[in-house]
Motif scaffolding. Structure first.
Motif, PDB file in Angstrom:
ATOM      1  N   LEU A   1       0.829  -1.206   0.000  1.00  0.00           N
ATOM      2  CA  LEU A   1       0.000   0.000   0.000  1.00  0.00           C
ATOM      3  C   LEU A   1       0.866   1.260   0.000  1.00  0.00           C
ATOM      4  CD1 LEU A   1      -2.773   1.356   0.208  1.00  0.00           C
ATOM      5  CD2 LEU A   1      -2.617   1.103   2.705  1.00  0.00           C
ATOM      6  N   ALA A   2       1.938   1.263   0.774  1.00  0.00           N
ATOM      7  CA  ALA A   2       2.825   2.424   0.812  1.00  0.00           C
ATOM      8  C   ALA A   2       3.444   2.684  -0.563  1.00  0.00           C
ATOM      9  CB  ALA A   2       3.919   2.219   1.853  1.00  0.00           C
ATOM     10  N   LEU A   3       3.865   1.622  -1.246  1.00  0.00           N
ATOM     11  CA  LEU A   3       4.432   1.765  -2.593  1.00  0.00           C
ATOM     12  C   LEU A   3       3.396   2.291  -3.573  1.00  0.00           C
ATOM     13  CD1 LEU A   3       6.623  -1.437  -3.080  1.00  0.00           C
ATOM     14  CD2 LEU A   3       7.386   0.940  -3.271  1.00  0.00           C
ATOM     15  N   ALA A   4       2.194   1.712  -3.516  1.00  0.00           N
ATOM     16  CA  ALA A   4       1.135   2.143  -4.424  1.00  0.00           C
ATOM     17  C   ALA A   4       0.802   3.613  -4.201  1.00  0.00           C
ATOM     18  CB  ALA A   4      -0.113   1.278  -4.226  1.00  0.00           C
ATOM     19  N   ALA A  54       2.782   5.982  -2.861  1.00  0.00           N
ATOM     20  CA  ALA A  54       3.897   6.838  -3.267  1.00  0.00           C
ATOM     21  C   ALA A  54       3.895   7.057  -4.773  1.00  0.00           C
ATOM     22  CB  ALA A  54       5.222   6.215  -2.818  1.00  0.00           C
ATOM     23  N   ALA A  55       3.670   5.977  -5.520  1.00  0.00           N
ATOM     24  CA  ALA A  55       3.639   6.094  -6.981  1.00  0.00           C
ATOM     25  C   ALA A  55       2.440   6.916  -7.443  1.00  0.00           C
ATOM     26  CB  ALA A  55       3.611   4.708  -7.614  1.00  0.00           C
ATOM     27  N   GLN A  56       1.274   6.687  -6.838  1.00  0.00           N
ATOM     28  CA  GLN A  56       0.077   7.444  -7.209  1.00  0.00           C
ATOM     29  C   GLN A  56       0.254   8.927  -6.894  1.00  0.00           C
ATOM     30  OE1 GLN A  56      -2.332   6.622  -8.984  1.00  0.00           O
ATOM     31  NE2 GLN A  56      -3.998   8.060  -8.580  1.00  0.00           N
ATOM     32  N   LEU A  57       0.920   9.234  -5.798  1.00  0.00           N
ATOM     33  CA  LEU A  57       1.180  10.626  -5.448  1.00  0.00           C
ATOM     34  C   LEU A  57       2.009  11.317  -6.527  1.00  0.00           C
ATOM     35  CD1 LEU A  57       0.972  12.907  -3.340  1.00  0.00           C
ATOM     36  CD2 LEU A  57       3.098  12.038  -2.329  1.00  0.00           C
ATOM     37  N   MET A  58       3.027  10.629  -7.025  1.00  0.00           N
ATOM     38  CA  MET A  58       3.851  11.197  -8.095  1.00  0.00           C
ATOM     39  C   MET A  58       3.021  11.461  -9.345  1.00  0.00           C
ATOM     40  SD  MET A  58       7.147   8.682  -7.617  1.00  0.00           S
ATOM     41  CE  MET A  58       8.031   9.254  -9.073  1.00  0.00           C
ATOM     42  N   VAL A  59       2.145  10.520  -9.678  1.00  0.00           N
ATOM     43  CA  VAL A  59       1.337  10.647 -10.897  1.00  0.00           C
ATOM     44  C   VAL A  59       0.408  11.848 -10.825  1.00  0.00           C
ATOM     45  CG1 VAL A  59      -0.526   9.570 -12.210  1.00  0.00           C
ATOM     46  CG2 VAL A  59       1.452   8.210 -11.532  1.00  0.00           C
ATOM     47  N   VAL A  60      -0.354  11.951  -9.722  1.00  0.00           N
ATOM     48  CA  VAL A  60      -1.346  13.025  -9.642  1.00  0.00           C
ATOM     49  C   VAL A  60      -0.694  14.376  -9.382  1.00  0.00           C
ATOM     50  CG1 VAL A  60      -3.219  11.495  -8.940  1.00  0.00           C
ATOM     51  CG2 VAL A  60      -1.795  12.533  -7.191  1.00  0.00           C
ATOM     52  N   LEU A  61       0.427  14.383  -8.676  1.00  0.00           N
ATOM     53  CA  LEU A  61       1.115  15.637  -8.411  1.00  0.00           C
ATOM     54  C   LEU A  61       1.596  16.281  -9.710  1.00  0.00           C
ATOM     55  CD1 LEU A  61       1.882  17.130  -5.737  1.00  0.00           C
ATOM     56  CD2 LEU A  61       4.165  16.153  -5.990  1.00  0.00           C
ATOM     57  N   ASP A  62       2.065  15.448 -10.626  1.00  0.00           N
ATOM     58  CA  ASP A  62       2.640  15.997 -11.857  1.00  0.00           C
ATOM     59  C   ASP A  62       1.608  16.488 -12.853  1.00  0.00           C
ATOM     60  OD1 ASP A  62       5.832  15.547 -12.805  1.00  0.00           O
ATOM     61  OD2 ASP A  62       5.237  14.846 -10.842  1.00  0.00           O
ATOM     62  N   ASN A 101      11.057  14.052  -8.582  1.00  0.00           N
ATOM     63  CA  ASN A 101      10.571  12.689  -8.813  1.00  0.00           C
ATOM     64  C   ASN A 101      11.693  11.659  -8.881  1.00  0.00           C
ATOM     65  OD1 ASN A 101       7.803  13.379  -9.098  1.00  0.00           O
ATOM     66  ND2 ASN A 101       8.184  14.079 -11.179  1.00  0.00           N
ATOM     67  N   VAL A 102      12.910  12.105  -9.185  1.00  0.00           N
ATOM     68  CA  VAL A 102      14.005  11.156  -9.428  1.00  0.00           C
ATOM     69  C   VAL A 102      14.407  10.410  -8.153  1.00  0.00           C
ATOM     70  CG1 VAL A 102      16.357  10.888 -10.297  1.00  0.00           C
ATOM     71  CG2 VAL A 102      14.794  12.520 -11.398  1.00  0.00           C
ATOM     72  N   PRO A 103      14.740  11.091  -7.047  1.00  0.00           N
ATOM     73  CA  PRO A 103      15.077  10.327  -5.834  1.00  0.00           C
ATOM     74  C   PRO A 103      13.897   9.538  -5.284  1.00  0.00           C
ATOM     75  CG  PRO A 103      14.974  12.684  -5.361  1.00  0.00           C
ATOM     76  CD  PRO A 103      14.921  12.537  -6.843  1.00  0.00           C
ATOM     77  N   ILE A 104      12.689  10.111  -5.367  1.00  0.00           N
ATOM     78  CA  ILE A 104      11.515   9.381  -4.885  1.00  0.00           C
ATOM     79  C   ILE A 104      11.310   8.123  -5.721  1.00  0.00           C
ATOM     80  CG2 ILE A 104       9.005   9.471  -4.576  1.00  0.00           C
ATOM     81  CD1 ILE A 104       9.295  12.491  -4.132  1.00  0.00           C
ATOM     82  N   GLY A 105      11.415   8.258  -7.050  1.00  0.00           N
ATOM     83  CA  GLY A 105      11.257   7.110  -7.940  1.00  0.00           C
ATOM     84  C   GLY A 105      12.322   6.058  -7.717  1.00  0.00           C
ATOM     85  N   SER A 145      12.575  -0.348  -3.344  1.00  0.00           N
ATOM     86  CA  SER A 145      11.626  -0.974  -2.416  1.00  0.00           C
ATOM     87  C   SER A 145      10.721  -1.962  -3.135  1.00  0.00           C
ATOM     88  CB  SER A 145      10.783   0.105  -1.731  1.00  0.00           C
ATOM     89  OG  SER A 145      11.591   0.989  -0.995  1.00  0.00           O
ATOM     90  N   ALA A 146      10.242  -1.570  -4.328  1.00  0.00           N
ATOM     91  CA  ALA A 146       9.325  -2.435  -5.073  1.00  0.00           C
ATOM     92  C   ALA A 146       9.996  -3.735  -5.474  1.00  0.00           C
ATOM     93  CB  ALA A 146       8.819  -1.704  -6.314  1.00  0.00           C
TER      94      ALA A 146
END
Length: 459
Positions: free
Chosen positions: A11-14, A16-24, A170-174, A180-181
């Motif tokens: 859930l944490a991974l999902a 984090a990735a969703q946050l990047m998508v909607v933020l951008d 997004n680069v360090p977060i990604g 982790s993934a």
């Protein structure tokens, strides 16, 4: 299905990735003037820094969702995350307009693969019932927070660092998410070879149709009958009609399995999602941003801060209250109630004028319609993913994301047309825009009556 510690990590991974998508979707908007000054964009080409992302994101969502089903959520999640992060790096280092627009388009493609994968990861990790409801409430809250925080984060990064930071963050977060993934996500069980064949004609038609529709909607400010608007819209509709014929009659492994639409939760739920998206997905932020910046004369950073109550109330209602309510009332009841409460908030919002100020003009209505939106978001997301087999979870997630995007795009285009914002010489008719939003939400509440009445724990 995995729950507990492993489920929490998924859930944490999902999220984090969703946050990047909607933020951008919006984080770069307030940086556009700085980008134009540094890279030499013309006013006409500058819009494609935002539209390049939206075009590929909206166009490839159905395909991205189905790829997760056919080739495994872990593999597709990693591929989408890597593509999104690499495109962010290229965009952040761009030295000219063409490179930045291409990077934004590549980001949108990565996002279209990533967004359905995050949702299908949640629905296949948590069994239907309270555990899934809480997980989806968290995923939905993150989506709302990311969408609302885009202008605030973008304003802060641009003001204190550089416009490049809106992409390079997004680069360090990604990178961390990728590491982790690779450790947390288990490999999906491979499907039989005959089941992994991609429906190529359907994929081409769906992607072309959705891309044309998205492009046509971006040109609505030129007028609905302008060739730049009418031709791509007509082409998109024709491609999607042909897509439905191919899917229902000829496709051996359809991009959108027809049996999804025989599920009343999914069919009726996506109709409601379309109407809700027409009010909440983009129109609300668009018109309130205009009011705060053009009438109240807020800076981009102040405007972002002005949206904090909307975000906090939506998250409080959706993440803290709704999962408890869903154990005592049906999802259908909460969706209907949320839509009608939000409609009342938009009626109040329609009374806004130049003398309203923030407290009466923004904060009061925000509490009401944000509470309504938070009340309906989680049960609606739960409804449109209910009863879906694991092998079709990606397709259902892609369909939901596509419905939401189309609703937001066409809702914004319609509201712009009736409010006068497409004419720079005319004053914005905020009252009409918000009253129309209220009417759409009443229609959503009526449509929600067709949903099955189920509470958490019902099977």
């Amino acid at each position: 299905m995995r729950q507990g510690r492993t489920g929490g990590a998924v859930l944490a991974l999902a999220c984090a990735a969703q946050l990047m998508v909607v933020l951008d979707v919006s984080v770069i908007n307030v940086a556009l003037p700085s980008i134009q000054a540094e890279l030499g964009f013309t006013p006409e080409s500058l819009q494609w820094v935002a539209n390049g992302y939206l075009l590929t994101f909206g166009g490839f969502l159905l395909l991205g969702g189905r790829l997760a089903d056919l080739h495994g959520r872990r593999r597709i999640f990693l591929a989408g995350l890597a593509a999104f992060s690499a495109a962010s790096l290229v965009g952040g280092l761009a030295t000219g307009p063409a490179a930045l627009i291409a990077a934004r388009a590549a980001q949108g493609l990565g996002a279209a693969v990533l967004a359905p994968a995050t949702l299908s990861m949640v629905t296949t990790t948590f069994a239907e019932g309270p555990h899934r409801t809480r997980a989806l409430a968290t995923w939905t809250a993150v989506s709302v927070a990311g969408g609302a925080a885009g202008n605030l984060v973008g304003g802060a990064l641009t003001e204190f660092l550089s416009w490049r930071a809106t992409l390079l963050i997004n680069v360090p977060i990604g990178a961390l998410a990728l590491i982790s993934a690779a450790r947390v996500l288990a490999a999906d069980r491979p499907l039989a070879a005959r089941e992994t064949r991609l429906d190529l004609p359907g994929s081409i038609l769906a992607t072309a149709g959705l891309t044309c529709l998205t492009y046509g909607v971006t040109n609505v400010p030129l007028g609905w009958t302008a060739p730049q608007t009418l031709v791509p819209l007509a082409t998109g509709v024709a491609a999607l009609v042909l897509f439905t014929v191919v899917e229902s009659r000829f496709a051996a492994s359809p991009l959108v399995p027809p049996q999804l639409f025989r599920n009343r939760s999914i069919a009726a739920g996506n109709a409601v999602m379309l109407l809700v998206g027409a009010c909440f997905q983009a129109p609300m932020w668009y018109f309130l941003t205009l009011y705060m910046q053009d009438v109240l004369h807020y800076t981009a950073l102040q405007t972002g801060l002005g949206f904090l109550p909307h975000t906090l109330v939506t998250i409080a209602a959706g993440r803290l209250l709704t999962p408890w309510l869903m154990r005592h009332a049906s999802g259908r009841t909460l969706i209907v109630a949320g839509a009608l409460i939000a409609a009342a908030g938009f009626v109040w919002q329609s009374r806004i004028d130049a003398d309203s100020g923030y407290l009466a003009g923004i904060l009061g209505p925000a509490i009401v319609f944000s509470f309504g939106g938070g009340l309906l978001n989680t049960p609606l997301t739960t409804t449109v993913t209910a009863g879906t087999a694991a092998t079709e979870a990606g397709a259902a997630a892609g369909l939901m994301n596509t419905t939401k995007q189309i609703g937001g795009a066409f809702g914004l285009a319609a509201l712009i047309s009736i409010s006068g914002t497409q004419d720079p010489q005319a004053p914005v008719d905020y009252a009409t825009a918000f009253l129309a939003s209220a009417g759409i939400l009443v229609a959503a509440g009526v449509a929600a009556a067709a949903l099955p009445a189920r509470r958490d724990g019902d099977r």
